[in-house]
Design a protein around this motif. Structure first.
Motif, PDB file in Angstrom:
ATOM      1  N   LEU A 102       0.593  -1.194  -0.080  1.00  0.00           N
ATOM      2  CA  LEU A 102      -0.262   0.088  -0.121  1.00  0.00           C
ATOM      3  C   LEU A 102       0.953   1.042  -0.048  1.00  0.00           C
ATOM      4  O   LEU A 102       0.696   2.174  -0.532  1.00  0.00           O
ATOM      5  N   TRP A 103       1.906   1.445   0.711  1.00  0.00           N
ATOM      6  CA  TRP A 103       2.722   2.555   0.771  1.00  0.00           C
ATOM      7  C   TRP A 103       4.189   2.251   0.546  1.00  0.00           C
ATOM      8  O   TRP A 103       5.243   3.268   0.997  1.00  0.00           O
ATOM      9  N   GLY A 104       4.532   1.169   0.049  1.00  0.00           N
ATOM     10  CA  GLY A 104       5.951   1.050  -0.176  1.00  0.00           C
ATOM     11  C   GLY A 104       6.919   0.821   0.943  1.00  0.00           C
ATOM     12  O   GLY A 104       8.134   1.033   1.016  1.00  0.00           O
ATOM     13  N   GLU A 105       6.352   0.310   2.051  1.00  0.00           N
ATOM     14  CA  GLU A 105       7.263   0.221   3.162  1.00  0.00           C
ATOM     15  C   GLU A 105       8.244  -1.188   2.882  1.00  0.00           C
ATOM     16  O   GLU A 105       7.924  -2.143   2.264  1.00  0.00           O
ATOM     17  N   PRO A 106       9.366  -1.197   3.144  1.00  0.00           N
ATOM     18  CA  PRO A 106      10.434  -2.408   2.967  1.00  0.00           C
ATOM     19  C   PRO A 106       9.719  -3.466   3.666  1.00  0.00           C
ATOM     20  O   PRO A 106       9.497  -3.558   4.722  1.00  0.00           O
ATOM     21  N   TRP A 107      10.028  -4.571   2.926  1.00  0.00           N
ATOM     22  CA  TRP A 107       9.375  -5.824   3.316  1.00  0.00           C
ATOM     23  C   TRP A 107       9.994  -6.221   4.609  1.00  0.00           C
ATOM     24  O   TRP A 107       9.364  -6.749   5.485  1.00  0.00           O
ATOM     25  N   ILE A 108      11.372  -6.142   4.920  1.00  0.00           N
ATOM     26  CA  ILE A 108      12.032  -6.664   6.063  1.00  0.00           C
ATOM     27  C   ILE A 108      11.562  -5.914   7.308  1.00  0.00           C
ATOM     28  O   ILE A 108      11.303  -6.303   8.437  1.00  0.00           O
ATOM     29  N   VAL A 109      11.217  -4.424   7.150  1.00  0.00           N
ATOM     30  CA  VAL A 109      10.550  -3.735   8.205  1.00  0.00           C
ATOM     31  C   VAL A 109       9.331  -4.085   8.496  1.00  0.00           C
ATOM     32  O   VAL A 109       8.940  -4.216   9.751  1.00  0.00           O
ATOM     33  N   SER A 110       8.569  -4.425   7.625  1.00  0.00           N
ATOM     34  CA  SER A 110       6.952  -4.892   7.895  1.00  0.00           C
ATOM     35  C   SER A 110       7.152  -6.081   8.451  1.00  0.00           C
ATOM     36  O   SER A 110       6.149  -6.310   9.465  1.00  0.00           O
ATOM     37  N   ILE A 111       7.896  -7.246   8.060  1.00  0.00           N
ATOM     38  CA  ILE A 111       7.854  -8.584   8.593  1.00  0.00           C
ATOM     39  C   ILE A 111       8.359  -8.402  10.002  1.00  0.00           C
ATOM     40  O   ILE A 111       7.617  -9.097  11.067  1.00  0.00           O
ATOM     41  N   LEU A 112       9.368  -7.652  10.471  1.00  0.00           N
ATOM     42  CA  LEU A 112      10.012  -7.490  11.645  1.00  0.00           C
ATOM     43  C   LEU A 112       8.878  -7.094  12.753  1.00  0.00           C
ATOM     44  O   LEU A 112       8.818  -7.327  13.734  1.00  0.00           O
ATOM     45  N   THR A 113       8.190  -5.860  12.034  1.00  0.00           N
ATOM     46  CA  THR A 113       7.391  -5.059  13.019  1.00  0.00           C
ATOM     47  C   THR A 113       5.922  -6.068  13.271  1.00  0.00           C
ATOM     48  O   THR A 113       5.828  -5.739  14.284  1.00  0.00           O
ATOM     49  N   ASN A 114       5.445  -6.520  12.237  1.00  0.00           N
ATOM     50  CA  ASN A 114       4.383  -7.177  12.395  1.00  0.00           C
ATOM     51  C   ASN A 114       4.328  -8.817  13.180  1.00  0.00           C
ATOM     52  O   ASN A 114       3.720  -9.246  14.015  1.00  0.00           O
ATOM     53  N   SER A 115       5.574  -9.247  12.628  1.00  0.00           N
ATOM     54  CA  SER A 115       5.663 -10.780  13.050  1.00  0.00           C
ATOM     55  C   SER A 115       6.418 -11.057  14.198  1.00  0.00           C
ATOM     56  O   SER A 115       6.555 -12.015  14.912  1.00  0.00           O
ATOM     57  N   PHE A 116       6.971  -9.857  14.585  1.00  0.00           N
ATOM     58  CA  PHE A 116       7.786 -10.126  15.814  1.00  0.00           C
ATOM     59  C   PHE A 116       7.379  -9.130  16.827  1.00  0.00           C
ATOM     60  O   PHE A 116       6.824  -9.250  18.025  1.00  0.00           O
ATOM     61  N   VAL A 117       7.371  -7.797  16.551  1.00  0.00           N
ATOM     62  CA  VAL A 117       6.934  -6.538  17.590  1.00  0.00           C
ATOM     63  C   VAL A 117       5.493  -6.641  18.095  1.00  0.00           C
ATOM     64  O   VAL A 117       5.279  -6.819  19.151  1.00  0.00           O
ATOM     65  N   LYS A 118       4.715  -6.691  17.034  1.00  0.00           N
ATOM     66  CA  LYS A 118       3.247  -6.538  17.073  1.00  0.00           C
ATOM     67  C   LYS A 118       2.920  -7.918  17.929  1.00  0.00           C
ATOM     68  O   LYS A 118       2.129  -8.027  18.908  1.00  0.00           O
ATOM     69  N   TYR A 119       3.467  -9.084  17.506  1.00  0.00           N
ATOM     70  CA  TYR A 119       2.924 -10.387  17.955  1.00  0.00           C
ATOM     71  C   TYR A 119       3.269 -10.236  19.595  1.00  0.00           C
ATOM     72  O   TYR A 119       2.672 -11.079  20.354  1.00  0.00           O
ATOM     73  N   ALA A 120       4.661 -10.220  19.673  1.00  0.00           N
ATOM     74  CA  ALA A 120       5.223 -10.029  21.217  1.00  0.00           C
ATOM     75  C   ALA A 120       4.302  -9.045  21.942  1.00  0.00           C
ATOM     76  O   ALA A 120       4.062  -9.360  23.206  1.00  0.00           O
ATOM     77  N   ALA A 121       4.175  -7.983  21.555  1.00  0.00           N
ATOM     78  CA  ALA A 121       3.244  -6.858  22.313  1.00  0.00           C
ATOM     79  C   ALA A 121       1.682  -7.764  22.623  1.00  0.00           C
ATOM     80  O   ALA A 121       1.347  -7.499  23.612  1.00  0.00           O
ATOM     81  N   VAL A 122       1.226  -8.169  21.608  1.00  0.00           N
ATOM     82  CA  VAL A 122      -0.163  -8.882  21.773  1.00  0.00           C
ATOM     83  C   VAL A 122      -0.042  -9.833  22.964  1.00  0.00           C
ATOM     84  O   VAL A 122      -0.768 -10.031  23.992  1.00  0.00           O
ATOM     85  N   LEU A 123       0.896 -10.781  22.863  1.00  0.00           N
ATOM     86  CA  LEU A 123       1.289 -11.820  23.671  1.00  0.00           C
ATOM     87  C   LEU A 123       1.340 -11.082  25.139  1.00  0.00           C
ATOM     88  O   LEU A 123       0.747 -11.666  25.997  1.00  0.00           O
ATOM     89  N   ASN A 124       2.241 -10.341  25.515  1.00  0.00           N
ATOM     90  CA  ASN A 124       2.707  -9.897  26.921  1.00  0.00           C
ATOM     91  C   ASN A 124       1.582  -9.196  27.131  1.00  0.00           C
ATOM     92  O   ASN A 124       1.282  -8.969  28.573  1.00  0.00           O
TER      93      ASN A 124
END
Length: 324
Positions: free
Chosen positions: A198-220
């Protein structure tokens, strides 16, 4: 990163006298090393990335991740918790689908297992049959219970708990049957695809943010209900219960931190006597109620509330102060 947190109800019998030793110490039940390693990797990557993230050049990815975080929390609180575990309100099919999709973004185990765990937790709270028994320690209640085999009492009572209403729901049965695919797509694949496309975010940034940071935040955030809200806070509704009122948890979970109230009145759809601006789940349920998609919202009556506070509260409620 998909972590298998599914409860194991097929374990062989373990006597309460057994102890299991390893280089980390002595434990009541065996450790599950694949979960320990997975959770460790998840949290190490998430924390490291938070510190190295280029907030100046990638500001919107964090806003986006927080939005997904709120959607996930709504799936847990509004769906798995208040609707399917406690039946504190009813929904029509469109909202049920929204809740199932929202829950899928959490990356947790199936709704059926979540409901079974939470019903056992309420029926046998803070005993050996409680999946995240706070009496086994703060860390155990927060995440340790997912990193070791379950206590035999948890397994026994989990088999006995009634979840026939969940098993009889065709939509939940379908969701449970294909849950690994729902979880993979809605928690990891789709959220990571949207920013780059949608807005050209780098894939690695998106994957790390959503699959790690967001996921860990929801769990904790979710785990704080089991740990912080059973450890710190006051007990204005029932001083005999271990769960407490914790505003930090209420903020992190968008309304689940009024835990003393919730354990005293688990059928109340608000999970709190008061409505604060960060009680997103309650606000969302009331929004859908106005749309006609949520109905039969259950609340504790003022009279029962008052009598409970007077009879069982620890004296910290405003009503108690007025009557003393």
């Amino acid at each position: 990163m998909v972590i298998d947190n599914s409860p194991n109800f097929t374990l062989p019998a373990i006597t309460n006298k057994d102890k299991y030793k390893c280089f980390l110490g002595e434990f009541e039940t065996p450790l599950v090393w694949k979960n320990i390693i997975s959770h460790s990797i998840l949290h190490i990557v998430a924390v490291c990335y938070i510190f190295i993230h280029d907030y100046k050049n990638h500001p919107w990815i964090m806003v986006y991740a927080y939005t997904i975080f709120v959607i996930s929390i709504f799936g847990i609180n509004g769906g798995a918790h208040r609707l399917w575990t406690h039946r504190s309100y009813k929904v029509k099919t469109p909202l049920k689908v929204i809740l199932l999709v929202s829950y899928s973004t959490t990356g947790m185990y199936s709704v059926l297992d979540w409901v079974r765990d939470h019903r056992v937790h309420h029926k046998y709270s803070d005993t050996n049959a409680d999946p995240h028994n706070i009496n086994r320690g703060f860390l155990f209640a927060h995440v340790g219970w997912l990193c070791m085999k379950r206590h035999p009492d948890v397994i026994k009572k989990g088999r006995e708990i009634d979840i026939s209403d969940i098993k009889d729901d065709p939509l939940i049965r379908f969701h449970t049957k294909y849950y690994q695919w729902f979880r993979l797509f809605f928690c990891f694949v789709l959220p990571s695809m949207i920013p780059p496309l949608l807005w050209g975010e780098p894939w690695i940034v998106s994957i790390l943010t959503n699959s790690f940071v967001k996921y860990a935040a929801v769990l904790n955030a979710t785990w704080t209900v089991n740990s912080l809200a059973h450890y710190f806070g006051n007990k204005p509704y029932d001083k005999n219960l271990r769960p407490t009122q914790n505003l930090l948890v209420a903020f992190l979970t968008k309304g689940e931190g009024h835990h003393n109230f919730h354990h005293a009145f688990p059928w109340d759809y608000r999970a709190s006597e008061f409505l604060h601006m960060f009680h997103v789940t309650t606000i969302a349920i009331e929004f859908f109620h106005k749309l006609g998609w949520a109905y039969d919202l259950k609340t504790v009556s003022p009279e029962v509330l008052r009598k409970t506070i007077e009879r069982c509260g620890d004296g910290t409620h405003e009503l108690s102060k007025l009557t003393n």
